[in-house]
Design a protein around this motif. Structure first.
Motif, short mmCIF file in Angstrom:
data_model
loop_
_atom_site.label_atom_id
_atom_site.label_comp_id
_atom_site.label_asym_id
_atom_site.label_seq_id
_atom_site.Cartn_x
_atom_site.Cartn_y
_atom_site.Cartn_z
N SER A 1 0.84 -1.22 0.00
CA SER A 1 0.00 0.00 0.00
C SER A 1 0.87 1.26 0.00
CB SER A 1 -0.87 0.00 1.27
OG SER A 1 0.01 -0.13 2.39
N ILE A 2 2.19 1.15 0.30
CA ILE A 2 3.03 2.37 0.31
C ILE A 2 3.19 2.85 -1.13
CG2 ILE A 2 5.15 3.33 1.31
CD1 ILE A 2 5.70 0.47 2.41
N ASP A 3 3.18 4.17 -1.33
CA ASP A 3 3.24 4.68 -2.71
C ASP A 3 4.58 4.35 -3.36
OD1 ASP A 3 0.77 5.64 -2.35
OD2 ASP A 3 1.35 7.72 -1.91
N VAL A 4 5.68 4.71 -2.64
CA VAL A 4 7.01 4.52 -3.26
C VAL A 4 7.71 3.41 -2.47
CG1 VAL A 4 9.20 5.62 -3.83
CG2 VAL A 4 7.08 6.95 -3.92
N ALA A 5 7.77 2.19 -3.05
CA ALA A 5 8.37 1.06 -2.31
C ALA A 5 9.30 0.28 -3.22
CB ALA A 5 7.24 0.15 -1.81
N PRO A 6 10.35 0.94 -3.77
CA PRO A 6 11.24 0.24 -4.71
C PRO A 6 12.08 -0.84 -4.04
CG PRO A 6 12.10 2.43 -4.21
CD PRO A 6 10.78 2.34 -3.55
N PHE A 7 12.12 -0.82 -2.69
CA PHE A 7 12.98 -1.78 -1.98
C PHE A 7 12.31 -3.15 -1.92
CE2 PHE A 7 10.01 -0.92 1.33
CZ PHE A 7 9.76 0.45 1.23
N VAL B 1 2.87 3.97 -7.07
CA VAL B 1 3.56 5.04 -7.81
C VAL B 1 4.88 4.43 -8.30
CG1 VAL B 1 4.58 7.34 -7.69
CG2 VAL B 1 2.50 6.85 -6.39
N ILE B 2 5.77 4.03 -7.36
CA ILE B 2 6.96 3.25 -7.76
C ILE B 2 6.90 1.94 -6.97
CG2 ILE B 2 9.48 3.17 -7.82
CD1 ILE B 2 9.57 6.15 -8.01
N ARG C 1 -5.57 3.93 -7.25
CA ARG C 1 -6.98 4.12 -6.84
C ARG C 1 -7.05 5.17 -5.74
NH1 ARG C 1 -10.56 1.71 -4.07
NH2 ARG C 1 -9.06 0.43 -2.97
N GLY C 2 -7.99 6.12 -5.88
CA GLY C 2 -8.17 7.12 -4.83
C GLY C 2 -7.27 8.34 -5.05
N LYS C 3 -6.34 8.27 -5.99
CA LYS C 3 -5.47 9.44 -6.22
C LYS C 3 -5.86 10.07 -7.55
CE LYS C 3 -1.09 8.63 -3.78
NZ LYS C 3 -1.79 8.04 -2.65
N ARG D 1 -4.54 12.26 -11.02
CA ARG D 1 -3.32 12.24 -11.83
C ARG D 1 -2.33 13.28 -11.29
NH1 ARG D 1 -5.60 11.83 -16.26
NH2 ARG D 1 -5.06 9.68 -16.66
N ALA D 2 -2.83 14.43 -10.88
CA ALA D 2 -1.91 15.50 -10.42
C ALA D 2 -1.14 15.04 -9.18
CB ALA D 2 -2.74 16.75 -10.10
N VAL D 3 -1.83 14.41 -8.23
CA VAL D 3 -1.16 14.00 -6.99
C VAL D 3 -0.20 12.85 -7.31
CG1 VAL D 3 -1.58 12.95 -4.76
CG2 VAL D 3 -3.07 14.78 -5.56
N GLN D 4 -0.63 11.92 -8.16
CA GLN D 4 0.26 10.79 -8.51
C GLN D 4 1.58 11.30 -9.09
OE1 GLN D 4 -0.73 7.38 -8.48
NE2 GLN D 4 0.83 6.43 -9.76
N LEU D 5 1.49 12.26 -10.03
CA LEU D 5 2.71 12.74 -10.68
C LEU D 5 3.55 13.56 -9.71
CD1 LEU D 5 1.19 13.61 -14.15
CD2 LEU D 5 2.94 11.90 -13.69
N MET D 6 2.86 14.26 -8.79
CA MET D 6 3.63 15.04 -7.80
C MET D 6 4.49 14.09 -6.96
SD MET D 6 2.14 17.51 -4.81
CE MET D 6 1.39 16.21 -3.84
N ILE D 7 3.88 12.99 -6.51
CA ILE D 7 4.64 12.03 -5.67
C ILE D 7 5.79 11.44 -6.48
CG2 ILE D 7 4.43 9.85 -4.43
CD1 ILE D 7 1.45 10.56 -3.95
N LEU D 8 5.52 11.13 -7.75
CA LEU D 8 6.57 10.50 -8.58
C LEU D 8 7.74 11.46 -8.77
CD1 LEU D 8 7.41 8.10 -10.30
CD2 LEU D 8 6.07 9.00 -12.20
N ARG D 9 7.40 12.73 -9.10
CA ARG D 9 8.50 13.70 -9.31
C ARG D 9 9.26 13.92 -8.01
NH1 ARG D 9 4.81 16.41 -12.74
NH2 ARG D 9 5.51 16.43 -14.90
N GLU D 10 8.49 13.98 -6.92
CA GLU D 10 9.11 14.24 -5.61
C GLU D 10 10.06 13.08 -5.26
OE1 GLU D 10 9.24 16.97 -4.24
OE2 GLU D 10 10.41 16.21 -2.54
N ALA D 11 9.71 11.85 -5.65
CA ALA D 11 10.58 10.70 -5.33
C ALA D 11 11.96 10.93 -5.96
CB ALA D 11 9.95 9.41 -5.87
N PHE D 12 11.98 11.34 -7.23
CA PHE D 12 13.30 11.52 -7.89
C PHE D 12 13.98 12.78 -7.37
CE2 PHE D 12 13.42 7.99 -10.57
CZ PHE D 12 12.16 7.75 -11.09
#
Lengths: 469, 358, 405, 462
Positions: free
Chosen positions: A97-103, A137-138, A171-173, A175-186
Motif C-alpha cells: 500500500s506504500i506509494d514509493v516502495a522500490p525496496f 507510484v513506484i 486508486r483514490g489518487k 493524476r496531479a497527486v500521482q505525478l507530484m509524488i513520482l517527481r518528488e521521489a526523484f
C-alpha cells in the motif's frame, strides 16, 4: 529483502540448476520446426544438452549423440516457448500500500503452486516477466520466471528484472497527486545524494584542516563509492560516498536513474504516456523504459516513436471502439496494425484463460491485418527482446534455452492443441495427463462423477402409457 | 429587420394612476406581428385595448414615454416554485384528479426572481415520480391563477417506476394507461375537452412511445424533457404536438440546441422549461440564445419565449394581442440580447417591478 | 413433430409478393471468392446483386466488376437467439409472477449504440426477450439490429415466442412475507420449487379455464395457445435439474392430456449431462457463450465439446453470445470455439444461421443467401470463424453497415 | 511549431511535450532560437480595431506573422503573399482567469492537493477536446486553470492556450502561473476564519523560510572566509607544528607513554536549513513572484484574509468569487487587489456561500474603481464567459470595463500583461474577428486566431 538476500538466492539457483543440467541431453524429432529465426525446417531435430539448444536442423544433417534421449513426434510442430512480456499474476497480492516502495521484490510473493502458472504452461508460455501490479507510484522489483518448479528459486530465470512505475493514478489518487509524488521521489533522491556528497566533502575539508593543525600530512583516502553516471541528471562527486552507506531503501531509485535497471511504466491514457516520457527523459531512464499501454494510447504513437523507448506492450484489447462525446458514430481503431504501420515493435499481453492466451492474441492480430510473421514475433522474439532476454529465449536457435512447445498443427489455428512443452530440455507438460483440460475441452468425465449409462426414468411413463391400454 | 436604437426621448416621470386609460410609448414595441418603432400601447382596466405606432391620446389617456423596448412578459414552462412539498404525491401511481393549482403559494419569495427576469406567466408541473402526476396550472408570479387545469401530466420515463409498486416496466405502464383510456374517468375523461396532455420523457425512445400514445388517442399538448426531440420531428409533426425544451447548460450537448433548430424549421410549437427548481429564470433567455446560435430563427426563438409558450401552456398569456391582460416588460435594449436589463414589469396594467423614475 | 403450425404462414407470405414488373437497377453488388449460401452449399466466385434490401440474384463463377465490394468469403447474416440487449429490469413487468399479455417490444430503445455495435459484429437479426426476473416474462420479439431507429421498421414477423425461466433468477430478490406484505416482492416464490410450482399452476389453471369458462383469468388465452403448440416458449435453464424440470413440464402436460408445449431451452449449459430428455422430446437448445474455465451462471459447467455431443445425438442446437460484441466474445468467435470443441464448419455455420432462423420462425426471410431473402451478408477477409480471419464488412437489409477499410 | 521565449522570471516556456521540443528542450535557454521559418503572413482589414478597451482605430489593419502581431496601423499595405481577411471588428482574444477546463474529471474536484500539486499534470486535452473547441469558438483563447474542488490549497495553477497544439498536447504558456486556494467551504464562521488564518500562517512560514535562507547564505559566506583565513594560517605554520609533533612523538616513545594528538577545535560550520519544497513555494508567494488566487465568498473570511495579509506588502493577492466583498472595496482599491467575479444566474437553491450572489456585483465593484475580472467560476463552463460578461453588463457593468475584464485586466493579473490582452505590435497574435460589438450576445465570431494561426473559421477550413 535487501541486497544480501538476493545474492543468497542466486547462489542457491546456481547450485540447483547445475544439478538439473548435469549430463542430460535430449533430441526432439518432429515433423516441422518453426524456429522464428529463419525458415521452418521440415522433419527437423532439436538437440538440447544441459538445458541449452546445441543444434537445430533437418534430420538428414543432425547427428544424434548416442546418449541422447530421443523424443519422436513426426506429426507434431515444434514452436518456440512463448514469452509473457509483463504480468502481475501468480502472486498473493500484487502491490504494497506504500506509494514509493522500490525496496520490495516480487520474489517474496511469487507463489509456485498458484493456478496461474499451470494455465501458462498449458498455453505454451515458458518464460514470464512477473512485475508488481499497477496500484502504486513506484513499486518493487520484478523477476523473470519459468512456469515450472516447486520453489521460487527453481522457477527463477532472472532474479532481477526491472521495476514497475505507474503513471496512471493509483486508486483514490488523482493524476496531479500521482505525478507530484513520482517527481518528488526523484527530486528527493537527488537532494539526498547532494546532501551526502556535501557532507563527505565537508568531512574531508575538516580532516585536512585538523591534520594541518596537528602537523600530520594528510592523504585524503579516495572515496570508496562510484561516480554517478546517467543521461538525465548526475550528482557530481558521488564517488566520495561509499554505495553501501546509502540507505538501501533508495538504492533501487539510484539504479533507475543510472539506467542500470529496466522500467515497466503503466500508462492507461495518452496523457499518461506524455507525462511518463517527460519524467523518463528528465531522469535519464528513457532508453530503459517499456511502456504498458492502455487501449487509447495509440493517439500518441508518434511521440512514442520519437522518444525511442525500449519496447511497447499492448493491452489485450486489440480493437478499440470509442464514441467521442456528442458524436453519432463510433471510431474503431485496430491497435496492432496502427503500431505496425508506425513501425513500433510491440509485444502482446495475454488474458490468462485458455481462449485468450498469447497464441490467440497473435491469431487475432493476423485477422485484423497484421502480417503473420510480425504477429508470431510479437509473442516470441518480440517480448524476449523487450525483457532483455533475446539471447536466452524467444526462438529455437543454437545456444538458447531449450524451451519448445509441440503443437498438433499450425500455431494460429483454432483446432491446434498444445501436446507437449519442454522447458530447458525437460518434458514439463503432457496433454494426455492434463485432466483439468480434458475435462473442459474433451468433455472427459472425471472418474466417479457419472454413471456408465445415465439411467433416465420416465416419471410420467405410466400416466402416458395408461391412456393407451 | 434590425432594430435601430432611436435617439433617447426625454423621460417623463409620472405616477401611473389607474383611473381611466394608460398609454405606454417606447422606442420599440414587440407587438404580436413584429416590432413597432415608437409604438404605443393603450391599456384600460388592465387589458390591452389598442396597439400601434401612431395612436392618438384618448381623452382620459395618460401618456408615459419610456426608454428601451416594450414586450410581452416571458412564459416559463415546468416549474415547482412555491409548491414546497406539494409537487409530488408519492402514495399512488395515477392521480388524474390532483390539481397542482391547490399547491400554488402566491406569497412565496421565489416569485421575485421571476419578475426580475421579465417572466409574467409560469406553468406549474408535478415532479416526475408517478405515472400520472396530476393536472398542471398556469399562474402569474405572485399574481392571479390564469388556468386551473391546463394539462394532464403523464410520465413515460423510468422515473415513474417505484420498486414494489405496479407498474414496474414500460410495457406495464403503457398497458395501464391504455386501460384507463378505454373507460376514461376523472382527468382522463377531460382529455380533449379543454385539458391538454403534458408527456414527460427523458430518452428519445420514451419520447417515441409518448408521442405514439398521444397520436393513438388524438390528444393535443406537448412533449417535455426530451433534450434531443429533433430526432422525433416527423412523429411530432404528424401528431401535432409541441415541444418543451429542457434548460441548456454550458457543457450541454450541442445536438440539443441543434434539435431546437430542426423543430423550428418544421414550425413545431416550442417553449423553454426551467426544469430543476434551482435554475434561475434567466436560463430561459440563455437557452433561447444558444438555440439561435445553433440556427433557430430569431422570431421562432422569441415566439418560444412568449406567444408560442402561451399556446402550449393552453392559457391566454405571453402575447400583446388586443383584449389580453396587459402583462408587459420594459427592457433597456433588445430583449434577446443578454446585455439588456429588465427595467419595469407590469401585470394586468399595474407596475409590479422596477423603480418609477427612469 | 417440428413446427407444423408455422410453415403454412410463411408460405403464404412468399406467394403474396407482387408480380415482378420491369427490374429496377441493382442497388448493390458484392463479390466473394467463396459464398457460403447455406451450410454445406458453397459457391465459388459468386456475384450477389441486391435490390430493395433483398437478394435479387446470386451468379456463380463471375469475376468482380470494378467498383464492387470483393472479399475472400461471404456468409449469411448471423442470428443470435438470445441477444439480451434490453434496458434491464424496466423491460419486464414484475407486479405479477406470470405475465403473458405484455411484450418486450414496448421497452426497446433503438437509439442505444449497442445495436450498431452488435450489427457490426455480423449479427443482423436477434431475438430479444424480457429479462428473466419473472417466472413467465411475456412475449419476446424478433428484431433486426440495424435500419431506421423505429420499432415498426425493425420488427421481423416470426413465430410468437413467450419467455420464461427456471432456476435461481425468478426467485432471487424475493423475501418471504412476514406479516402484511408491503410490496409484491414479498409474496412471490422464494425457492426453485416455488418457481416450478408457478409454471405448473399457470398451465393447470389455463387448462381448467378451457373447461370451465368462469375460471377465465387475464392471460389464460396465451397459455392455452401454448398448450395448443401455437406459441413457442423459450425457457432459460442453465443446470441439468432445470432442463429436466422444463422437459418434465412438457411431458406432464401431455400426460394430463392438456396439450403439448413447444419448448426451446435457452442457455442450456448442462444439456450434455442428461441429453436423453432432449432426444426423447426433440427439444432444441440454445447454448450460452463458451466459458473459458467451464463455469457459467448458476454454477453450471459446460465443456467445449457440448456442441459436438448434442449434434451427434441429433439435438438441434444454436449458439449465442448474449449480445456481447468484444473481439473474443462475439457470435463469430463463439462459432470458432464450437469448431475448436469438435463441430465441423458447416455444423457451426448452421448453429448461427439456419437453426436459429428456424427456432425464431424466420427461416424464409433470413439465415441463408438465396434470392428473395433479406440481403443480410457478413464479409470475411479469410475462411469464416477461423482464428486468423476477421469480419471486414456487414450488409444488413441491403445497407452497408460496416465498410471494409 | 512555434516557441515562445517570453522574457519572464519563471523558467523556459515550453509547449507541454511538443515532440520536437522534447528533443532539444534543454538547449532552448542556451542560445537565441533561429527566427521561425517564414510562415504565411495574415493581413486583417477591419472597420474597427479595438487595440485595447477604450482605444479604437477606425478602418485599420493588423499584420500577423510568426505567432506575433507585427504591426497595427491605419495605413498599412498588405505585403505580397500575405493572406488577407476582411472583417467588421478585431479585438484581443478573451481570457478566463478562473477555470478548470481540460482537467481530467478526477482532478477537477480534489481534497488531497498541496501547494506543490500542479494543474499542468492533470490536463487531459484528449478527454476534453470537445469542450476546448467550444471554448475556442466562443472566443476564449487562453485561460488560467487551477485544480478544482474545495481543497484549501489547490496548488500551482497554469496559463494554457485553448487552441490545441499540433500533436494534441496543450500549449502551456506558464507552467506555474499562480497559486490557487479556497477559504470558507464550511458552514461555521469560526471555521472559515480559521481557514483564512491558516493561509496567512503558510505565507508567514514562507517568508520566515526565505529570511532563514538569506541569513544562512550570509553566515556561510562569513564562515567560509574565516575558515579560509585560518586555513592559510595553519598552512603557514604547518612546518612548525610538524616539527613540534615529531618531537612529542619521540618524547612519548622515550617515556614509553602513548602519544596524544593535539585536539583541534574550530567554530562549527553553520547548518544549512532543511530543504522544504512547500515552504519554498510559499516563499515565492510571500515575495510576490507568484500571485495568490483565493476563492472566498463571505464577508467574515474576506475581511479576515485582507487583515491577515496586510503585513505582506509584496504579496499579490487576487480574490475569486467575492460575493460579499463590496463593503471592503476601499481596501481592494488601496492594495490594488483584483476580484474575479462569477456573474452566473443562480436559482433559489444556491450553494451556502453564495446566498447573497447578485449579478450586479461586477458593476458595483467597477463603480468603486476595483479591478474587476470575469471568470467561469472554476467550472468547465469556460465557453459561457462572453455570455456571463453580457449578463454582467446587463446588470450595471460598463461594456468597456467588461471588455477590459476579459482581456487586459485578466492578462495583467496572471502576469501575462506584456504579451496578451491587446492588439499591439510584439504581442502574441491571439485575435478575434467578429461581425459586431465584442460584448453583445447577438454578435457572432467569424474567425479566432491563436498564436498566429487561424484556429477557428466559421466558413470552415484553415
Amino acid at each position: 529483502m535487501n541486497i544480501s538476500s538476493i545474492t543468497r538466492l542466486t547462489a542457491a539457483l546456481a547450485l540447483t540448476s547445475a544439478v538439473a543440467f548435469g549430463g542430460d541431453s535430449h533430441a526432439i524429432k518432429v515433423g516441422k520446426v518453426i524456429t522464428m529465426a529463419g525458415e521452418p525446417i521440415e522433419n527437423g531435430i532439436v538437440l538440447i544438452e544441459s538445458g541449452r539448444i546445441t543444434a537445430v536442423g533437418p534430420a538428414s544433417e543432425i547427428q544424434i549423440p548416442w546418449d541422447a534421449e530421443v523424443f519422436e513426434a513426426p506429426n507434431l510442430v515444434a514452436f518456440p516457448g512463448q514469452v509473457e512480456a509483463c504480468t502481475s499474476q501468480g502472486m498473493d497480492r500484487a502491490n504494497e500500500s506504500i506509494d514509493v516502495a522500490p525496496f520490495l521484490n516480487v520474489v517474496d510473493s511469487v507463489d509456485p503452486v498458484n493456478f496461474f502458472y499451470e494455465e501458462m504452461l498449458r498455453a505454451g508460455i515458458t518464460t514470464l516477466n512477473v512485475q508488481q501490479g499497477n496500484s502504486t507510484v513506484i513499486a518493487g522489483r520484478g523477476m523473470i520466471v519459468k512456469p515450472s518448479g516447486m520453489t521460487v528459486a527453481a522457477m527463477t530465470v532472472r532474479p532481477e528484472a526491472g521495476i514497475k512505475i505507474a503513471i496512471t493514478p493509483k486508486r483514490g489518487k488523482s493524476r496531479a497527486v500521482q505525478l507530484m509524488i513520482l517527481r518528488e521521489a526523484f527530486a528527493g533522491l537527488r537532494r539526498t545524494l547532494e546532501g551526502l556528497v556535501q557532507e563527505a566533502n565537508d568531512g574531508n575539508d575538516h580532516a585536512r584542516r585538523e591534520a594541518l593543525a596537528q602537523g600530520r600530512d594528510f592523504e585524503a583516502e579516495d572515496g570508496k563509492g562510484r561516480a554517478m553516471t546517467g543521461s538525465g541528471w548526475i550528482v557530481e562527486g558521488l564517488e566520495a560516498v561509499p554505495r553501501a552507506s546509502i540507505d538501501s531503501k533508495i538504492l533501487p531509485l539510484l539504479a533507475i536513474v543510472e539506467g542500470r535497471i529496466s522500467v515497466y511504466m503503466a500508462c492507461s491514457t495518452p496523457m499518461d504516456v506524455l507525462h511518463g516520457l517527460e519524467i523518463a527523459k528528465e531522469n535519464g531512464f528513457l532508453a530503459q523504459t517499456v511502456l504498458l499501454l492502455g487501449p487509447t494510447c495509440w493517439k500518441v504513437s508518434d511521440e512514442i516513436k520519437a522518444a525511442g523507448v525500449r519496447g511497447v506492450i499492448l493491452s489485450s484489447t486489440l480493437e478499440h471502439t470509442e464514441r467521442a462525446p456528442f458524436a453519432e458514430e463510433d471510431t474503431v481503431t485496430v491497435l496492432p496494425t496502427h503500431f505496425a504501420e508506425k513501425g513500433i515493435p510491440f509485444a502482446l499481453a495475454s488474458q490468462n484463460s485458455t481462449t485468450q492466451s498469447l497464441w490467440f492474441q497473435a491469431a487475432r492480430c493476423v485477422a485484423l491485418g497484421v502480417d503473420r510473421e510480425v504477429a508470431l514475433a510479437a509473442i516470441t522474439s518480440g517480448p524476449a527482446e523487450v525483457i532483455g532476454l533475446s539471447s536466452e529465449v524467444g526462438t529455437i536457435e543454437k545456444g538458447k534455452h531449450g524451451n519448445l512447445v509441440l503443437l498438433s498443427g499450425d500455431p494460429l489455428s483454432l483446432q491446434t492443441q498444445v501436446r507437449y512443452v519442454f522447458i530447458e530440455g525437460k518434458l514439463t507438460y503432457d496433454r494426455t495427463t492434463d485432466t483439468r483440460l480434458q475435462h473442459l475441452m474433451d468433455g472427459v468425465q472425471p472418474e466417479g462423477t457419472s454413471a456408465d449409462e445415465p439411467v433416465v426414468e420416465d416419471i410420467h411413463e405410466e400416466e402416458r402409457t395408461a391412456g393407451d391400454k | 429587420m434590425n432594430i435601430l436604437i432611436a435617439p433617447i426621448l426625454s423621460a417623463l416621470c409620472a405616477v401611473s394612476g389607474d383611473t381611466g386609460s394608460l398609454v405606454l410609448q417606447a422606442e420599440v414595441v414587440h407587438g404580436p406581428d413584429g416590432p413597432i418603432e415608437d409604438g404605443r400601447i393603450l391599456i384600460r382596466d388592465g387589458k390591452i385595448e389598442a396597439i400601434g405606432a401612431g395612436l392618438e391620446l384618448p381623452g382620459d389617456g395618460h401618456l408615459i414615454e419610456l426608454e428601451g423596448h416594450l414586450s410581452a412578459g416571458l412564459v416559463a414552462m415546468g416549474d415547482q416554485t412555491g409548491l414546497k412539498g406539494e409537487a409530488l404525491d408519492s402514495t399512488r401511481q395515477i392521480m388524474d384528479g390532483a390539481d397542482l393549482a391547490f399547491g400554488y403559494d402566491k406569497t412565496d419569495d421565489g416569485w421575485g426572481a421571476f419578475l426580475e427576469a421579465g417572466v409574467t406567466a409560469v406553468l406549474l408541473t408535478p415532479k416526475p415520480g408517478a405515472l400520472v402526476g396530476g393536472r398542471t396550472a398556469v399562474v402569474k408570479p405572485a399574481g392571479a391563477m390564469v388556468q386551473r387545469r391546463a394539462h394532464l401530466h403523464v410520465c413515460f420515463s423510468n422515473a415513474a417506476f417505484k420498486s414494489g409498486v405496479a407498474p414496474t416496466s414500460y410495457p406495464g405502464a403503457i398497458s395501464m394507461l391504455e386501460q384507463r383510456m378505454e373507460t376514461p374517468t376523472g382527468g382522463f375523461a377531460l382529455l380533449g375537452k379543454g385539458l391538454g396532455v403534458l408527456l414527460a420523457a427523458k430518452t428519445r425512445a420514451e419520447g417515441l412511445r409518448a408521442v405514439a400514445f398521444a397520436k393513438r388517442h388524438g390528444l393535443t399538448g406537448a412533449l417535455t424533457g426530451v433534450s434531443r426531440a429533433g430526432d422525433l420531428v416527423d412523429e411530432l409533426h404528424d401528431a401535432g404536438l409541441g415541444v418543451i425544451l429542457p434548460p441548456i447548460g454550458a457543457a450541454a450537448d450541442p445536438r440539443v440546441a441543434a434539435s431546437a433548430a430542426i423543430l423550428g424549421k418544421k414550425d413545431i410549437p416550442l417553449a423553454f422549461s426551467l426544469g430543476a427548481t434551482n435554475r434561475s429564470p434567466h436560463a430561459l433567455r440563455i437557452s433561447a440564445l444558444r438555440c439561435m446560435k445553433a440556427g433557430l430563427a430569431r422570431d421562432a426563438a422569441w415566439k418560444a419565449l412568449t406567444s408560442g409558450a402561451g399556446e402550449i401552456a393552453n392559457a391566454p398569456v405571453g402575447s400583446l394581442a388586443v383584449g389580453r391582460a396587459a402583462d408587459l416588460v420594459l427592457w433597456s435594449g433588445d430583449p434577446l440580447d443578454l446585455t439588456s436589463q429588465v427595467e419595469r414589469v407590469w401585470i394586468e396594467g399595474k407596475q409590479v417591478h422596477g423603480d418609477d423614475d427612469q | 413433430m417440428i413446427y407444423p403450425g408455422f410453415l403454412i404462414s410463411c408460405v403464404l407470405l412468399a406467394l403474396a409478393s407482387p408480380a415482378p414488373e420491369a427490374p429496377k437497377p441493382v442497388d448493390l453488388t458484392v463479390h466473394a471468392d467463396y459464398l457460403h449460401v447455406a451450410p454445406g452449399e458453397v459457391v465459388r466466385n459468386a456475384l450477389i446483386q441486391i435490390r430493395d434490401g433483398k437478394i435479387a440474384s446470386v451468379l456463380p463463377g463471375r469475376s468482380a466488376p470494378d467498383g464492387a465490394l470483393t472479399v475472400h468469403s461471404i456468409m449469411a447474416g448471423m442470428i443470435d437467439a438470445s441477444a439480451r440487449v434490453t434496458p434491464g429490469d424496466v423491460a419486464v413487468e414484475q407486479s405479477k409472477e406470470v405475465i403473458t399479455n405484455l411484450s418486450v417490444t414496448d421497452s426497446l430503445d433503438f437509439f442505444n449504440p449497442a445495436w450498431d455495435r452488435l450489427a457490426r459484429t455480423g449479427v443482423t437479426t436477434t431475438l430479444i426477450a424480457p429479462p428473466d426476473y419473472n417466472v413467465v416474462g411475456g412475449f419476446s420479439v424478433v428484431v433486426k439490429t440495424s435500419g431506421p431507429k423505429r420499432v415498426a421498421a425493425r420488427v421481423v414477423n416470426g413465430a410468437s415466442i413467450l419467455r420464461g425461466a427456471i432456476g435461481e433468477l425468478p426467485s432471487a430478490g424475493n423475501s418471504p412475507a412476514f406479516g402484511r406484505p408491503t410490496n409484491f416482492y414479498a409474496r412471490r416464490p422464494t425457492t426453485r420449487m416455488g418457481v416450478e410450482w408457478e409454471w405448473r399452476k399457470a398451465f393447470f389453471d389455463a387448462a381448467q379455464s378451457a373447461r370451465f369458462p368462469d375460471a377465465e383469468f387475464e392471460g389464460a388465452d396465451v397459455l392455452r395457445a401454448c398448450l395448443a403448440g401455437d406459441v413457442r416458449i423459450f425457457i432459460q435453464a442453465w443446470t441439468t435439474a432445470d432442463i429436466r424440470t422444463a422437459v418434465y413440464l412438457d411431458e406432464e402436460m401431455q400426460a394430463e392430456g392438456y396439450g403439448d408445449l413447444d419448448i426451446v431451452i435457452d442457455a442450456g449449459a448442462e444439456a450434455w449431462k442428461e441429453p436423453a430428455f432432449l432426444v426423447r422430446t426433440g427439444t432444441p437448445v440454445v447454448l450460452p457463450p463458451f466459458p473459458a474455465t467451464g463455469r457459467l451462471g448458476e454454477r453450471a459447467f459446460m465443456p467445449w465439446d457440448t456442441g459436438r455431443k448434442l449434434t451427434d445425438l441429433g439435438i438441434m442446437i444454436a449458439l449465442s453470445a448474449h449480445g456481447e460484441t468484444g473481439l473474443k466474445e462475439r457470435l463469430s468467435a463463439q462459432a470458432g470455439y464450437a469448431i475448436r470443441g469438435g463441430l465441423t464448419f458447416d455444423e457451426a455455420l448452421a448453429c448461427v444461421t439456419t437453426t436459429p432462423a428456424r427456432l425464431l420462425g424466420v427461416e424464409k426471410q433470413v439465415g441463408a443467401v438465396k434470392s428473395g431473402m433479406d440481403a443480410d451478408l457478413v464479409l470475411w477477409n479469410g475462411a469464416p470463424f477461423s482464428a486468423t480471419s476477421n469480419i471486414v464488412g456487414v450488409v444488413a437489409s441491403g445497407e452497408v453497415v460496416l465498410t471494409p477499410r | 511549431m512555434h516557441i515562445d521565449t517570453q522574457p519572464s522570471r519563471r523558467g523556459t516556456l515550453t509547449a507541454l511535450l511538443a515532440p520536437a521540443l522534447l528533443a532539444w528542450a534543454p538547449t532552448i535557454s542556451a542560445q537565441e532560437p533561429a527566427d521561425p521559418p517564414a510562415e504565411t503572413q495574415i493581413f486583417i482589414k477591419a472597420e474597427r480595431v479595438i487595440v485595447q478597451p477604450g482605444k479604437e482605430l477606425k478602418d485599420a489593419q493588423v499584420l500577423v506573422q510568426g505567432g506575433k502581431v507585427l504591426a497595427v496601423g491605419t495605413d498599412l499595405v498588405a505585403p505580397e503573399g500575405a493572406r488577407v481577411i476582411e472583417t467588421k471588428v478585431v479585438c484581443a482574444g478573451f481570457i478566463d482567469p478562473w477555470s478548470t477546463l481540460g482537467l481530467d474529471s478526477a482532478s477537477a474536484s480534489l481534497k488531497d492537493t498541496n501547494i506543490l500539486t500542479r494543474a499542468v499534470d492533470a490536463l487531459d486535452p484528449f478527454g476534453s477536446a470537445v469542450h476546448l473547441e467550444a471554448a475556442l469558438r466562443a472566443g476564449i483563447t487562453g485561460y488560467g486553470v487551477a485544480l478544482g474542488g474545495k481543497a484549501s490549497v489547490k496548488g500551482l495553477g497554469a496559463f494554457v492556450c485553448t487552441a490545441n497544439h499540433a500533436d494534441g498536447g496543450l500549449d502551456v504558456l506558464l507552467k506555474d502561473s499562480f497559486i490557487g486556494a479556497t477559504v470558507g467551504s464550511s458552514g461555521d464562521a469560526f471555521d472559515r476564519i480559521g481557514y483564512a488564518e491558516r493561509l496567512v500562517k503558510y505565507i508567514k512560514a514562507g517568508e520566515e523560510y526565505r529570511v532563514e535562507q538569506v541569513e544562512y547564505t550570509h553566515e556561510i559566506a562569513k564562515w567560509r572566509t574565516e575558515i579560509a583565513e585560518s586555513e592559510a594560517k595553519l598552512e603557514k605554520d604547518f612546518k612548525k607544528a610538524k616539527k613540534s609533533r615529531d618531537k612529542e612523538i619521540e618524547e612519548a616513545e622515550e617515556d614509553d607513554k602513548e602519544f596524544k594528538e593535539e585536539s583541534y577545535k574550530e567554530d562549527r560550520q553553520p547548518r544549512k536549513p532543511r530543504f522544504d519544497a512547500e515552504k519554498e513555494a510559499w516563499a515565492r508567494v510571500a515575495e510576490g513572484t507568484l500571485p495568490l488566487v483565493v476563492e472566498a465568498h463571505r464577508y467574515v473570511e474576506l475581511s479576515a484574509l485582507l487583515d491577515g495579509t496586510k503585513a505582506f506588502d509584496r504579496l499579490r493577492l487576487v480574490i475569486a468569487g467575492g460575493t460579499e466583498v463590496l463593503p471592503l472595496a476601499a481596501t481592494l482599491v488601496k492594495r490594488s487587489i483584483p476580484v474575479i467575479v462569477w456573474p452566473t444566474p443562480l436559482g433559489s437553491k444556491r450553494p451556502a456561500g453564495m446566498r447573497a450572489h447578485d449579478l450586479s456585483l461586477a458593476g458595483a465593484l467597477a463603480e468603486k474603481d476595483v479591478r474587476v475580472l470575469l471568470g467561469s467560476g472554476g467550472t468547465s463552463g469556460t465557453r459561457d464567459l462572453p455570455l456571463l460578461a453580457a449578463l454582467a453588463v446587463g446588470h450595471g457593468l460598463e461594456p468597456e470595463k467588461a471588455l477590459a475584464a476579459l482581456t487586459t485586466e485578466a492578462a495583467r493579473a496572471l502576469d501575462m500583461g506584456n504579451i496578451l490582452g491587446k492588439v499591439r505590435a510584439g504581442y502574441r497574435a491571439d485575435l478575434l474577428l467578429l461581425d459586431g460589438d465584442p460584448i453583445s450576445t447577438t454578435t457572432s465570431i467569424r474567425q479566432v486566431i491563436s498564436a498566429g494561426k487561424i484556429a477557428f473559421n466559421v466558413e470552415g477550413g484553415q
